[in-house]
Design a protein around this motif. Structure first.
Motif, PDB file in Angstrom:
ATOM      1  N   ASN A 112       0.793  -1.228   0.000  1.00  0.00           N
ATOM      2  CA  ASN A 112       0.000   0.000   0.000  1.00  0.00           C
ATOM      3  C   ASN A 112       0.833   1.290   0.000  1.00  0.00           C
ATOM      4  OD1 ASN A 112      -1.849  -2.029   2.104  1.00  0.00           O
ATOM      5  ND2 ASN A 112      -2.685  -1.326   0.164  1.00  0.00           N
ATOM      6  N   GLU A 114       0.545   3.645  -1.841  1.00  0.00           N
ATOM      7  CA  GLU A 114      -0.321   4.797  -2.162  1.00  0.00           C
ATOM      8  C   GLU A 114      -0.695   5.576  -0.900  1.00  0.00           C
ATOM      9  OE1 GLU A 114      -1.167   1.647  -2.579  1.00  0.00           O
ATOM     10  OE2 GLU A 114      -3.029   1.295  -1.478  1.00  0.00           O
ATOM     11  N   VAL A 117       1.856   8.520  -0.373  1.00  0.00           N
ATOM     12  CA  VAL A 117       2.113   9.524  -1.420  1.00  0.00           C
ATOM     13  C   VAL A 117       1.981  10.964  -0.895  1.00  0.00           C
ATOM     14  CG1 VAL A 117       1.258  10.427  -3.631  1.00  0.00           C
ATOM     15  CG2 VAL A 117       1.563   7.970  -3.313  1.00  0.00           C
ATOM     16  N   GLN A 139      -0.713  -2.693  -8.159  1.00  0.00           N
ATOM     17  CA  GLN A 139      -0.239  -1.764  -7.117  1.00  0.00           C
ATOM     18  C   GLN A 139       0.126  -0.416  -7.734  1.00  0.00           C
ATOM     19  OE1 GLN A 139       2.867  -4.543  -5.795  1.00  0.00           O
ATOM     20  NE2 GLN A 139       2.080  -4.295  -3.737  1.00  0.00           N
ATOM     21  N   ASP A 142      -3.083   1.604  -8.299  1.00  0.00           N
ATOM     22  CA  ASP A 142      -3.546   2.244  -7.053  1.00  0.00           C
ATOM     23  C   ASP A 142      -2.672   3.458  -6.726  1.00  0.00           C
ATOM     24  OD1 ASP A 142      -5.480   0.332  -6.756  1.00  0.00           O
ATOM     25  OD2 ASP A 142      -4.317  -0.916  -5.379  1.00  0.00           O
ATOM     26  N   LEU A 143      -1.375   3.294  -6.955  1.00  0.00           N
ATOM     27  CA  LEU A 143      -0.427   4.373  -6.684  1.00  0.00           C
ATOM     28  C   LEU A 143      -0.723   5.574  -7.582  1.00  0.00           C
ATOM     29  CD1 LEU A 143       2.405   4.977  -5.257  1.00  0.00           C
ATOM     30  CD2 LEU A 143       3.408   4.288  -7.429  1.00  0.00           C
ATOM     31  N   TRP A 144      -0.947   5.297  -8.852  1.00  0.00           N
ATOM     32  CA  TRP A 144      -1.169   6.349  -9.851  1.00  0.00           C
ATOM     33  C   TRP A 144      -2.412   7.184  -9.522  1.00  0.00           C
ATOM     34  CZ3 TRP A 144       0.500   9.824 -12.696  1.00  0.00           C
ATOM     35  CH2 TRP A 144      -0.139  10.295 -13.832  1.00  0.00           C
ATOM     36  N   LYS A 145      -3.456   6.525  -9.010  1.00  0.00           N
ATOM     37  CA  LYS A 145      -4.680   7.258  -8.624  1.00  0.00           C
ATOM     38  C   LYS A 145      -4.331   8.320  -7.589  1.00  0.00           C
ATOM     39  CE  LYS A 145      -7.921   3.549  -9.387  1.00  0.00           C
ATOM     40  NZ  LYS A 145      -8.111   2.254  -8.758  1.00  0.00           N
ATOM     41  N   GLU A 146      -3.469   7.985  -6.659  1.00  0.00           N
ATOM     42  CA  GLU A 146      -3.099   8.909  -5.579  1.00  0.00           C
ATOM     43  C   GLU A 146      -2.118   9.978  -6.076  1.00  0.00           C
ATOM     44  OE1 GLU A 146      -3.969  10.142  -1.966  1.00  0.00           O
ATOM     45  OE2 GLU A 146      -4.931   8.411  -2.925  1.00  0.00           O
TER      46      GLU A 146
END
Ligand SMILES: C[S@@+](CC[C@H](N)C(=O)[O-])C[C@H]1O[C@@H](n2cnc3c(N)ncnc32)[C@H](O)[C@@H]1O
Length: 192
Positions: A112, A114, A117, A139, A142-146
């Motif tokens: 996790n 994200e 970030v 993963q 999910d990171l990119w969304k944040e």
């Protein structure tokens, strides 16, 4: 470290807890960020302390966070044995916040990422890097969304395969049968 040992000799014998990051991935982190001896680095999770020790060996001032006490003990022992005064370890959950300011590089090798970030954005100086090591592409999604919520540049995502060759006496030279294929993806995100 003993006087004739280098960091690779030391880590080969060091105690291991969770999976450690490989040299090929550490090499890319250093090369693609331009990380150097006077950088302030935040690393999580410490795991066995391998990435922190490699960066400490470069001369970086490293603050490494590990939330699990059993891994904190392993990483602490490795750091103490290496004798690196520039690597500080904390038994802390990095999703709760990063205390350090004006950081040049934040490295995340943990579940996790994200959730870190926003803290990383606050801790990083302009032009600083967030580098995330992820096993699965989900993963990174999910990171990119944040990441998109903050003023970061466009990410660079790398996967590196490494094939070693072997020399067989005087007769032939060929790739080894087994290769280090997928270890993980490295995502490089630069604060604007
Ligand atoms: C794969 S290991 C890291 C290995 C490390 N990069 C190395 O080279 O030795 C992941 C570590 O992250 C830790 N971790 C997971 N979530 C964390 C969090 N929120 N804060 C701090 N550590 C965390 C885990 O306990 C585990 O030790």
């Amino acid at each position: 470290m003993k006087s004739l040992e280098n960091i690779n000799d030391f880590l080969r014998k060091a105690k291991r807890g969770p999976a450690v990051i490989t040299q090929k991935d550490i090499g890319d982190i250093i090369a693609f960020t331009g990380c150097t001896h006077d950088w302030k680095v935040v690393d999580a999770g410490s795991g066995s302390g391998f990435l922190s020790l490699f960066l400490g060996n470069l001369g970086c001032k490293v603050y490494t966070y590990e939330k699990e006490e059993r891994f904190f003990d392993i990483a602490s022992a490795n750091i103490k044995k290496a004798g690196f005064k520039n690597v500080k370890i904390k038994n802390a959950d990095i999703t709760k916040g990063i205390k350090e300011k004006d950081v040049d590089l934040v490295t995340l090798d943990m579940k996790n990422p994200e959730r870190v970030v926003g803290h990383a954005f606050k801790a990083l100086k302009s032009g600083g890097y967030l580098v995330v090591y992820s096993m699965h592409i989900e993963q990174i999604q999910d990171l990119w969304k944040e990441v998109q919520k903050y003023e970061f540049g466009k990410p660079k995502i790398l996967e590196k395969l490494q094939r070693e060759w072997q020399i067989e006496g005087d007769t032939y030279t060929r790739p080894k049968t087994q290769m280090l294929a997928h270890t993980g993806f490295l995502t490089f995100i630069r604060k604007i």
